[in-house]
Design a protein around this motif. Structure first.
Motif: not given
Length: 611
Positions: A524-527, A549-553, A564-570
């Motif tokens: 997921t999107k992070d540092a 497992i990635v962030s949406e978009g 892949y599987f998208e999860v909501p951004e947080a």
């Protein structure tokens, strides 16, 4: 780890006990048995499931309004009929069930063998029963007194319940280190390892403490300590509904509990997180906030899934609070003579609140002046009672052996604890605090978006169910999530799986990568995002199969991987509560696809109350 149920009152004991044993099947077991007292003391026991015990008892004498039942998870002696509980005394008058381990049973057995006692089983339980019998015979004392004398010599953990043919209106029970709850009805009492067999009949319960003895009659409950002094029972109201321990239309408890997470996370936050006024209220933390903000060190002790929650908390606490954190396996912590200074804070995490290793670990730390915070799910549990403060996760009963909703609730509580300390200490600025409050508050609303796409994970499970191995990789806060994903897959599908920090892959595990190895990246999107992209490229260069497992978009990683599987951004601080859920579902669907019992995986127990 075993399950115990007992009844005394006006009802027929057999159906109450058998139904109770079925309620406790989630704890893990390999044999079951029951003892009923009427004109005679009848004991029936069988290797296998409770259903096999029921089949075995067809046509047998099942009368009686007093009885004890047991599901055994083997420790001393293999799973078989003779080692199943209850056990019978040599004189045939006593029957006993036991949860726990008697560590000095070999010494006691040697003494009894010299006296001419014979043993029908390989268990430590039969040794304890005949030790009690021997004391009663030699001292010409009541059973209650014999139990008290015996337990002063016993080393180990136990809950025991005894039936006595000479006293057909009384149950004798005692505990140390294993849970025992007594339900109080009108002219009847129910005894069990936890409240699930009891809530159908009464919501008034007493949690028995260590070193207490219970003398239970249909219309009377007497508690005493091992010094024969009476103890006033503390009656509590159960905050639990029968529906919470039933499947509610789902195929498995595990699937039900995964789908309950929007509600359980919300329940965990409710009354604590005030998003409107940007405030966190946690009574146990508020009362001890000075000790927490002045702590030189925080140590987290836990086992299994709770240990992974502790690893997530380590990242969050160090980042937000600037307090050094160590995360320890409770089973190692208790033996390695750790250096603990007065004022150190020990956070003990346990779903059941009864985990034996964690209990001993915090007892040792408390003796050395540490402040104990308990993060548990079970109200009235041993860890909750020994802790100086803490918080319940309010996840509700978790029946599936593999922990799911308890894990995300633990993360929610630990995140709030970290934010509360950081705010009070001044290490978290107001804008960041408000941002995190909003992000945490939004988690329950984001989880349904993941659950709504569970068919995507079901399809992935079908695709990869025949793999022999899996590798789970993540960086930063996603590393503990990778560990948890690997653990879930191991528990549920029996596929070998390893969790690693993605950067460590090059230091060994990359040797395993070929076209047959599925590698799951929590990305997921992070540092660490750019770094994880590089790690994925390294796997793809070696023909590994990558599931991300990635962030949406996400429009970078999704073009590189096989699936892949998208999860909501947080915000990355709270993202683990989202990114772990697809891993739970993946493990569940792989287990189902392989035709396995996902609620009761082999060899595992829900509440590990022995070493």
């Amino acid at each position: 780890m075993c399950g115990i149920v007992a009844y005394i009152g006006k009802r027929s004991a057999y159906p109450v006990i058998v139904k109770g044993l079925k309620r406790l099947e989630y704890r893990g077991y390999d044999s079951a048995g029951i003892a009923l007292l009427n004109e005679d003391l009848n004991i029936y026991k069988k290797q296998g499931k409770v259903a096999q015990l029921e089949e075995f008892t067809i046509g047998k004498d099942l009368s009686g309004s007093i009885g004890i039942g047991h599901t055994r998870w083997a420790t001393h002696g293999e799973p078989c009929d003779k080692n199943a509980h209850p056990h019978r005394s040599s004189n045939g008058k006593l029957a006993m069930i036991h949860n726990g381990i008697i560590e000095n049973y070999t010494q006691l057995k040697g003494e009894l063998l010299k006296k001419g006692y014979e043993f029908e089983s390989d268990t430590d339980t039969e040794v304890l029963l005949k030790f009690i019998e021997d004391i009663q015979k030699n001292n010409q004392c009541p059973l209650e007194e014999a139990v008290r004398i015996a337990l002063k010599r016993v080393v180990g953990a136990y809950v025991i319940i005894l039936l006595d043919k000479d006293n057909p209106d009384t149950l004798i029970a005692a505990r140390k280190g294993s849970p025992l709850v007594i339900g109080i009805g009108k002219g009847e009492h129910f005894l069990a390892s936890d409240a699930s067999p009891i809530i159908e009949y009464t919501k008034e319960v007493v949690y028995v403490n260590d070193y207490e003895l219970a003398i239970v009659k249909a219309d009377e409950l007497i508690l005493k300590n091992l010094g024969n002094e009476k103890v006033t029972p503390f009656i509590q109201k159960l905050d639990m509904e029968l529906a919470a321990i039933e499947k509610g239309g789902y195929d498995h408890f595990m699937l039900k509990e995964i789908n309950e997470q929007p509600d359980t996370i919300h329940d965990c936050l409710r009354g604590r997180l005030d998003a409107q006024h940007f405030n966190i209220r946690m009574a146990g933390i508020d009362k001890n906030i000075d000790k927490l903000i002045n702590a030189q060190r925080i140590m987290i002790v836990a086992c299994g899934t709770s240990w992974h929650a502790g690893l997530v908390a380590e990242y969050i606490i160090e980042d937000l609070c600037r307090i050094p954190v160590e995360v320890e396996y409770a089973s190692e912590f208790r033996y390695r003579n750790p250096v603990i200074h007065p004022g150190d804070v020990i956070i003990a995490i346990s779903q059941s609140g009864e985990t034996a290793d964690t209990m001993v670990a915090i007892e040792k730390a408390k003796e050395q002046g540490a402040v104990i915070l308990g993060i548990v799910n079970q109200v009235g549990s041993s860890i909750a009672r020994i802790s100086d403060a803490g918080a319940y996760t309010h996840a509700g009963p978790e029946i599936g052996v593999a922990s799911t909703k308890a894990f995300t609730a633990q993360l929610a509580v630990l995140t709030m604890v970290a934010m509360k300390i950081a705010e009070s200490k001044g290490t978290l600025n107001s804008d960041k605090f408000k941002h995190l409050v909003q992000e945490l508050n939004a988690i329950p609303e984001k989880v349904p978006a993941i659950l709504a796409k569970s068919n995507e994970l079901k399809a992935l499970a079908e695709k990869y169910k025949d793999a022999r191995d899996f590798l789970f990789l993540g960086r930063g806060l996603n590393f503990p999530v990778a560990l948890e994903g690997a653990l879930k897959l191991k528990e549920i599908s029996y596929i070998h799986a390893e969790g690693y920090p993605a950067a460590e892959m090059k230091h060994g595990p990359i040797a395993l990568v070929d076209e047959n190895l599925p590698v799951v990246f929590v990305a997921t999107k992070d540092a660490y995002y750019e770094k994880i992209v590089s790690n994925i490229q390294e796997i793809k260069a070696r023909k590994g199969k990558v599931i991300a497992i990635v962030s949406e978009g996400d429009d970078v990683i999704t073009k590189m991987v096989d699936d892949y599987f998208e999860v909501p951004e947080a915000d990355e601080t709270v993202a683990p509560m989202l990114s772990v859920i697809p891993l739970q579902l993946l493990a569940y669907y792989v287990g189902v696809a392989k035709g396995l019992d996902v609620d009761k995986p082999r060899n595992l127990a829900k509440s590990v109350t022995v070493e």
